[in-house]
Motif scaffolding. Sequence first.
Motif, PDB file in Angstrom:
ATOM      1  N   UNK A  30       0.750  -1.218  -0.032  1.00  0.00           N
ATOM      2  CA  UNK A  30      -0.065   0.086   0.076  1.00  0.00           C
ATOM      3  C   UNK A  30       0.733   1.125   0.021  1.00  0.00           C
ATOM      4  N   UNK A  31       0.285   2.380  -0.266  1.00  0.00           N
ATOM      5  CA  UNK A  31       0.820   3.693  -0.505  1.00  0.00           C
ATOM      6  C   UNK A  31       0.770   4.580   0.735  1.00  0.00           C
ATOM      7  N   UNK A  32      -0.176   4.360   1.577  1.00  0.00           N
ATOM      8  CA  UNK A  32      -0.536   5.263   2.701  1.00  0.00           C
ATOM      9  C   UNK A  32      -0.634   6.852   2.511  1.00  0.00           C
ATOM     10  N   UNK A  33       0.328   7.409   2.026  1.00  0.00           N
ATOM     11  CA  UNK A  33       0.298   9.007   1.908  1.00  0.00           C
ATOM     12  C   UNK A  33       1.234   9.210   0.459  1.00  0.00           C
ATOM     13  N   UNK A  34       0.433   9.290  -0.737  1.00  0.00           N
ATOM     14  CA  UNK A  34       1.173   9.381  -1.874  1.00  0.00           C
ATOM     15  C   UNK A  34       2.025  10.627  -2.064  1.00  0.00           C
ATOM     16  N   UNK A  35       1.495  11.724  -1.585  1.00  0.00           N
ATOM     17  CA  UNK A  35       2.033  12.872  -1.613  1.00  0.00           C
ATOM     18  C   UNK A  35       3.379  13.043  -0.633  1.00  0.00           C
ATOM     19  N   UNK A  36       3.025  12.652   0.695  1.00  0.00           N
ATOM     20  CA  UNK A  36       3.961  12.876   1.557  1.00  0.00           C
ATOM     21  C   UNK A  36       5.476  11.691   1.202  1.00  0.00           C
ATOM     22  N   UNK A  37       4.920  10.533   1.104  1.00  0.00           N
ATOM     23  CA  UNK A  37       5.945   9.647   0.622  1.00  0.00           C
ATOM     24  C   UNK A  37       6.599   9.825  -0.918  1.00  0.00           C
ATOM     25  N   UNK A  38       5.933  10.505  -1.563  1.00  0.00           N
ATOM     26  CA  UNK A  38       6.377  10.446  -3.244  1.00  0.00           C
ATOM     27  C   UNK A  38       6.356   9.177  -3.803  1.00  0.00           C
ATOM     28  N   UNK A  39       5.167   8.756  -3.649  1.00  0.00           N
ATOM     29  CA  UNK A  39       5.336   7.107  -4.022  1.00  0.00           C
ATOM     30  C   UNK A  39       3.987   6.982  -4.869  1.00  0.00           C
ATOM     31  N   UNK A  40       3.836   5.874  -5.687  1.00  0.00           N
ATOM     32  CA  UNK A  40       2.758   5.428  -6.219  1.00  0.00           C
ATOM     33  C   UNK A  40       2.667   3.749  -5.813  1.00  0.00           C
ATOM     34  N   UNK A  41       1.514   3.479  -6.197  1.00  0.00           N
ATOM     35  CA  UNK A  41       1.506   1.862  -5.846  1.00  0.00           C
ATOM     36  C   UNK A  41       2.591   1.125  -6.891  1.00  0.00           C
ATOM     37  N   UNK A  42       2.567   1.561  -7.924  1.00  0.00           N
ATOM     38  CA  UNK A  42       3.645   1.048  -8.938  1.00  0.00           C
ATOM     39  C   UNK A  42       5.255   1.211  -8.259  1.00  0.00           C
ATOM     40  N   UNK A  43       5.429   2.220  -7.906  1.00  0.00           N
ATOM     41  CA  UNK A  43       6.951   2.504  -7.373  1.00  0.00           C
ATOM     42  C   UNK A  43       6.945   1.752  -6.256  1.00  0.00           C
TER      43      UNK A  43
END
Length: 357
Positions: free
Chosen positions: A293-306
Amino acid sequence: MPAAPLDATTLARAPKVLLHDHLDGGLRPQTVLELADEVGYGALPADEPEALGRWFREAAYSGSLERYLLTFAHTVGVMQRPEAVQRVARECALDLAADGVVYAEVRMAPELLTAMPLQAAVEAMLDGYAQGSREAAAAGRPIVVGALLCAMRQADRWVEVAEQVVAFRDAGVVGFDLAGPEDGFPPDRIPDALALLDRAGAHRTIHAGEAAGIESIRAALDGAGAERLGHGVRIADEVPLDGPLGPVARRVLEERVPLEVAPSSNVQTGAYPSLAAHPVGRLHRGGFTVTLNTDNRLMSGVSLTSEFADVVATHGWSWNDVQTVTERALTGAFLDDGERTRLLHDVVRPGYAALRE
């Protein structure tokens, strides 16, 4: 034909299932700026999207809890109107669909949207998810989005939030969550809310085993009737490298309780020093029902793909592992069996078969 290479490009095409994503942790930087401008919110630390996105990531990884929490003060601060909530939810659905997510459960604490009644906040979220899903489907990226409503552990509005879960259960709300500090705020602190959910047969996932350890997980299962564990990664405290499992870990394994694991977020908040040190690989190999899971995509700078790409690279996962984790997430999702079967047989398995042939 050989299987497609297991990299970020092919993982972006893979059908994915997301169970733990916070609406107020996934705004587009440009949207934050535009919403702030609309309401005269002048506290943002940057006035350009790239710089603002970088600030969010750096603040979240700063090691300062105060600075980390300030990131959410900004996103929630610009979401205090129904039309802002609706826009953020619409863009969330579109962004997840563009990332290859075919089913998502996105959570938000409506009580944080203090400028509107809880019902208005929930309606705005659901309207946004529905609109974004329609647009994604029209663009050839179909997605199903369900809403999870969080009550804050440290506040006393659990019953009101549970009432909204029940009221909107046929309109897109799929379950209840408890968020906020684990220590000092047990998940059975307001039993009337849990009784209301019990009477309605409403689903629930509980944040536990993130900042706190085994006792937090035990309390979520026994005290709050958690069907899934939000993070739950500290179950690894009872999973030694050699030797028998602890009693709670054995129970979670045998009962196949889904773990909503968000590795980047766990590293970000200091639960583990690095992705290599994170137990996601060990738990998955041990047969636990790990979901990614991503949790917080903005704060962690992530996507589910990444997130998948990083775990694949760090922990040596194969296509089998990626598909297994995806199917386990679908099994643990709060949706009806007909829709689950459709997604499994018409979307997920054909999607992976195409990548592996």
